[in-house]
Design a protein around this motif. Structure first.
Motif, PDB file in Angstrom:
ATOM      1  N   THR A   1       1.826  -0.351   4.285  1.00 55.49           N
ATOM      2  CA  THR A   1       1.518  -1.737   4.644  1.00 55.49           C
ATOM      3  C   THR A   1       2.881  -2.409   4.824  1.00 55.49           C
ATOM      4  OG1 THR A   1       1.538  -2.619   2.383  1.00 55.49           O
ATOM      5  CG2 THR A   1      -0.542  -1.648   3.164  1.00 55.49           C
ATOM      6  N   PRO A   2       2.927  -3.636   5.303  1.00 55.00           N
ATOM      7  CA  PRO A   2       4.237  -4.273   5.499  1.00 55.00           C
ATOM      8  C   PRO A   2       5.118  -4.301   4.253  1.00 55.00           C
ATOM      9  CG  PRO A   2       2.562  -5.518   6.663  1.00 55.00           C
ATOM     10  CD  PRO A   2       1.838  -4.467   5.862  1.00 55.00           C
ATOM     11  N   ASP A   3       4.509  -4.322   3.043  1.00 51.51           N
ATOM     12  CA  ASP A   3       5.336  -4.410   1.833  1.00 51.51           C
ATOM     13  C   ASP A   3       5.173  -3.212   0.899  1.00 51.51           C
ATOM     14  OD1 ASP A   3       2.815  -4.932   0.942  1.00 51.51           O
ATOM     15  OD2 ASP A   3       3.253  -6.901   0.090  1.00 51.51           O
ATOM     16  N   PHE A   4       4.534  -2.127   1.368  1.00 51.34           N
ATOM     17  CA  PHE A   4       4.360  -0.917   0.558  1.00 51.34           C
ATOM     18  C   PHE A   4       4.869   0.270   1.360  1.00 51.34           C
ATOM     19  CE2 PHE A   4       1.093   2.429  -0.936  1.00 51.34           C
ATOM     20  CZ  PHE A   4       1.959   2.896  -1.907  1.00 51.34           C
ATOM     21  N   TRP A   5       5.890   0.971   0.817  1.00 54.07           N
ATOM     22  CA  TRP A   5       6.588   2.015   1.572  1.00 54.07           C
ATOM     23  C   TRP A   5       6.707   3.305   0.757  1.00 54.07           C
ATOM     24  CZ3 TRP A   5       9.509   1.361   6.336  1.00 54.07           C
ATOM     25  CH2 TRP A   5       9.332   0.091   6.918  1.00 54.07           C
ATOM     26  N   ILE A   6       6.730   4.443   1.463  1.00 56.10           N
ATOM     27  CA  ILE A   6       7.085   5.735   0.890  1.00 56.10           C
ATOM     28  C   ILE A   6       8.506   6.034   1.347  1.00 56.10           C
ATOM     29  CG2 ILE A   6       6.422   8.143   0.601  1.00 56.10           C
ATOM     30  CD1 ILE A   6       4.285   6.061  -0.215  1.00 56.10           C
TER      31      ILE A   6
ATOM     32  N   TRP B   1      -5.902   2.464   1.866  1.00 56.04           N
ATOM     33  CA  TRP B   1      -7.096   2.057   1.120  1.00 56.04           C
ATOM     34  C   TRP B   1      -6.714   1.637  -0.295  1.00 56.04           C
ATOM     35  CZ3 TRP B   1      -9.643   2.940  -3.329  1.00 56.04           C
ATOM     36  CH2 TRP B   1     -10.955   2.480  -3.445  1.00 56.04           C
ATOM     37  N   ILE B   2      -5.856   2.419  -0.952  1.00 55.81           N
ATOM     38  CA  ILE B   2      -5.423   2.090  -2.312  1.00 55.81           C
ATOM     39  C   ILE B   2      -4.706   0.744  -2.334  1.00 55.81           C
ATOM     40  CG2 ILE B   2      -3.816   2.757  -4.156  1.00 55.81           C
ATOM     41  CD1 ILE B   2      -4.463   5.702  -3.389  1.00 55.81           C
ATOM     42  N   ALA B   3      -3.816   0.535  -1.365  1.00 46.76           N
ATOM     43  CA  ALA B   3      -3.050  -0.709  -1.326  1.00 46.76           C
ATOM     44  C   ALA B   3      -3.965  -1.915  -1.112  1.00 46.76           C
ATOM     45  CB  ALA B   3      -2.001  -0.641  -0.218  1.00 46.76           C
ATOM     46  N   ARG B   4      -4.924  -1.792  -0.204  1.00 47.63           N
ATOM     47  CA  ARG B   4      -5.824  -2.914   0.067  1.00 47.63           C
ATOM     48  C   ARG B   4      -6.754  -3.172  -1.111  1.00 47.63           C
ATOM     49  NH1 ARG B   4      -6.953  -0.650   6.150  1.00 47.63           N
ATOM     50  NH2 ARG B   4      -5.055  -1.491   7.118  1.00 47.63           N
ATOM     51  N   ARG B   5      -7.273  -2.094  -1.686  1.00 48.60           N
ATOM     52  CA  ARG B   5      -8.162  -2.246  -2.838  1.00 48.60           C
ATOM     53  C   ARG B   5      -7.383  -2.797  -4.029  1.00 48.60           C
ATOM     54  NH1 ARG B   5     -13.390  -3.086  -4.130  1.00 48.60           N
ATOM     55  NH2 ARG B   5     -13.798  -2.391  -6.266  1.00 48.60           N
ATOM     56  N   GLY B   6      -6.188  -2.261  -4.233  1.00 44.09           N
ATOM     57  CA  GLY B   6      -5.375  -2.695  -5.367  1.00 44.09           C
ATOM     58  C   GLY B   6      -4.914  -4.126  -5.254  1.00 44.09           C
TER      59      GLY B   6
ATOM     60  N   ALA C   1       0.414   6.177  -6.296  1.00 48.52           N
ATOM     61  CA  ALA C   1       0.117   4.906  -5.641  1.00 48.52           C
ATOM     62  C   ALA C   1      -0.888   4.095  -6.460  1.00 48.52           C
ATOM     63  CB  ALA C   1      -0.427   5.152  -4.237  1.00 48.52           C
ATOM     64  N   ALA C   2      -1.906   4.779  -6.992  1.00 51.96           N
ATOM     65  CA  ALA C   2      -2.889   4.079  -7.828  1.00 51.96           C
ATOM     66  C   ALA C   2      -2.209   3.439  -9.032  1.00 51.96           C
ATOM     67  CB  ALA C   2      -3.973   5.051  -8.278  1.00 51.96           C
ATOM     68  N   ALA C   3      -1.267   4.167  -9.625  1.00 54.47           N
ATOM     69  CA  ALA C   3      -0.528   3.613 -10.763  1.00 54.47           C
ATOM     70  C   ALA C   3       0.304   2.406 -10.341  1.00 54.47           C
ATOM     71  CB  ALA C   3       0.365   4.684 -11.377  1.00 54.47           C
ATOM     72  N   LYS C   4       0.926   2.486  -9.171  1.00 50.93           N
ATOM     73  CA  LYS C   4       1.741   1.371  -8.679  1.00 50.93           C
ATOM     74  C   LYS C   4       0.896   0.118  -8.461  1.00 50.93           C
ATOM     75  CE  LYS C   4       5.878   3.382  -8.032  1.00 50.93           C
ATOM     76  NZ  LYS C   4       7.209   2.825  -8.356  1.00 50.93           N
ATOM     77  N   PHE C   5      -0.396   0.324  -8.177  1.00 57.67           N
ATOM     78  CA  PHE C   5      -1.277  -0.823  -7.941  1.00 57.67           C
ATOM     79  C   PHE C   5      -2.141  -1.138  -9.149  1.00 57.67           C
ATOM     80  CE2 PHE C   5       0.007  -0.069  -3.602  1.00 57.67           C
ATOM     81  CZ  PHE C   5       0.033  -1.346  -3.055  1.00 57.67           C
ATOM     82  N   GLY C   6      -1.686  -0.689 -10.322  1.00 55.43           N
ATOM     83  CA  GLY C   6      -2.253  -1.203 -11.557  1.00 55.43           C
ATOM     84  C   GLY C   6      -3.243  -0.340 -12.294  1.00 55.43           C
TER      85      GLY C   6
END
Length: 300
Positions: A114-119, A156-161, A187-192
């Protein structure tokens, strides 16, 4: 080293490759001769399955040899073979010695999910706009953020998180089934998400997942599939269509009431068969599409 390259139609790729192997080529590679043109063809294969085709309509076959004499001798022997009638020898060229580590690294740039989530590979600086990031280097396990199936799961994880329910974390307890590099679990951990099980049948994948989690400063539990116990608010499985069909009852049994099932590794032509396979438990729907691959989700 020296490279012998030839242009051939699809039906000659296999016999030409076999002949080059017999002529002691160090390696043989096949690529679309029309790559990066309007005539380029996309071929999608699945790991562990036969290739969809042996080559492209116009395939470039390249063979490496230890020295120029061996490459030229192979060319001379091939030119008198009947099967080379519809092929064209492009020539023998020297392969310049390169820093293969640097070259490999140059092929993996930061990937924006996403614009603010990067690998971001460890040898790259973090982009200024990256509010969240995963540091991940290419390795033996699948999942570096570059494949469409991985990107769709991460989106999906980023949007849901990013949602904010009245109580608890939107991802809840998470199961990453077939974790590979561990990228989805991380990623799930990064989003809480606070309780995460990452499972795989490959011990190398589990080692990679554990290392990547430590490098990213997140906590998760990596183990064999029997590590998965009970119900999860989010069940992620980025595998392939065939094993996903077989795993339907098992994966659905792990989804908590009102929980989310997220499946990837599915080609667009496989959507209907996946819907049918999961119909006894959940109504799967297409949630995202990219480059011929689909993301399918359901709420239990």
């Amino acid at each position: 080293m020296f490279e012998l390259s030839l242009l051939c139609p699809e039906d000659r790729v296999e016999v030409l490759g076999d002949a080059l192997d017999a002529l002691d080529a160090l390696s043989v590679s096949v690529e679309d001769a029309d790559a990066r043109t309007d005539a380029e063809q996309a071929l999608f294969g699945e790991p562990g399955m036969p290739p969809p085709r042996q080559g492209w309509q116009r395939s470039r076959v390249a063979a490496l040899f230890v020295n120029e004499a061996a490459a030229q001798q192979a060319q001379q022997l091939l030119e008198v073979q009947d099967f080379l009638a519809d092929c064209r020898v492009l020539g023998v060229t020297q392969v310049v010695e390169q820093d293969w580590v640097r070259l490999t690294q140059s092929q993996f740039a930061p990937v924006d999910i996403t614009p603010d989530f990067w690998i971001v590979p460890t040898w790259h600086e973090l982009p200024a706009q990256a509010r969240r990031s995963i540091r991940l280097d290419p390795g033996l396990a699948f999942g570096t953020g570059t494949h469409p199936t991985t990107r769709m799961c991460l989106r999906w994880i980023a949007r849901r998180g990013a949602t904010r329910p009245a109580s608890g974390n939107p991802l809840g307890r998470v199961l990453d089934y077939g974790c590979g590099s561990g990228i989805l679990a991380i990623a799930a951990a990064k989003f809480g998400a606070t309780e995460i099980d990452a499972v795989d049948i490959d011990p190398a994948a589990l080692d990679t997942t554990a290392r990547n989690a430590q490098a990213n400063g997140v906590q998760l539990h990596a183990g064999l599939p029997d590590r998965a116990q009970g119900r999860y608010q989010t069940v992620l499985a980025n595998i392939l269509a065939a094993p996903l069909r077989v795993l339907a009852p098992l994966l659905c049994a792990h989804v908590a009431p009102a929980g989310n099932l997220v499946l990837a590794g599915i080609l667009e032509r496989q959507v209907d068969e996946l819907k049918a396979a999961y119909a006894p438990w959940v109504p799967l729907e297409v949630a995202d599409v990219e480059d011929g691959w689909t993301l399918m989700t359901a709420t239990h």
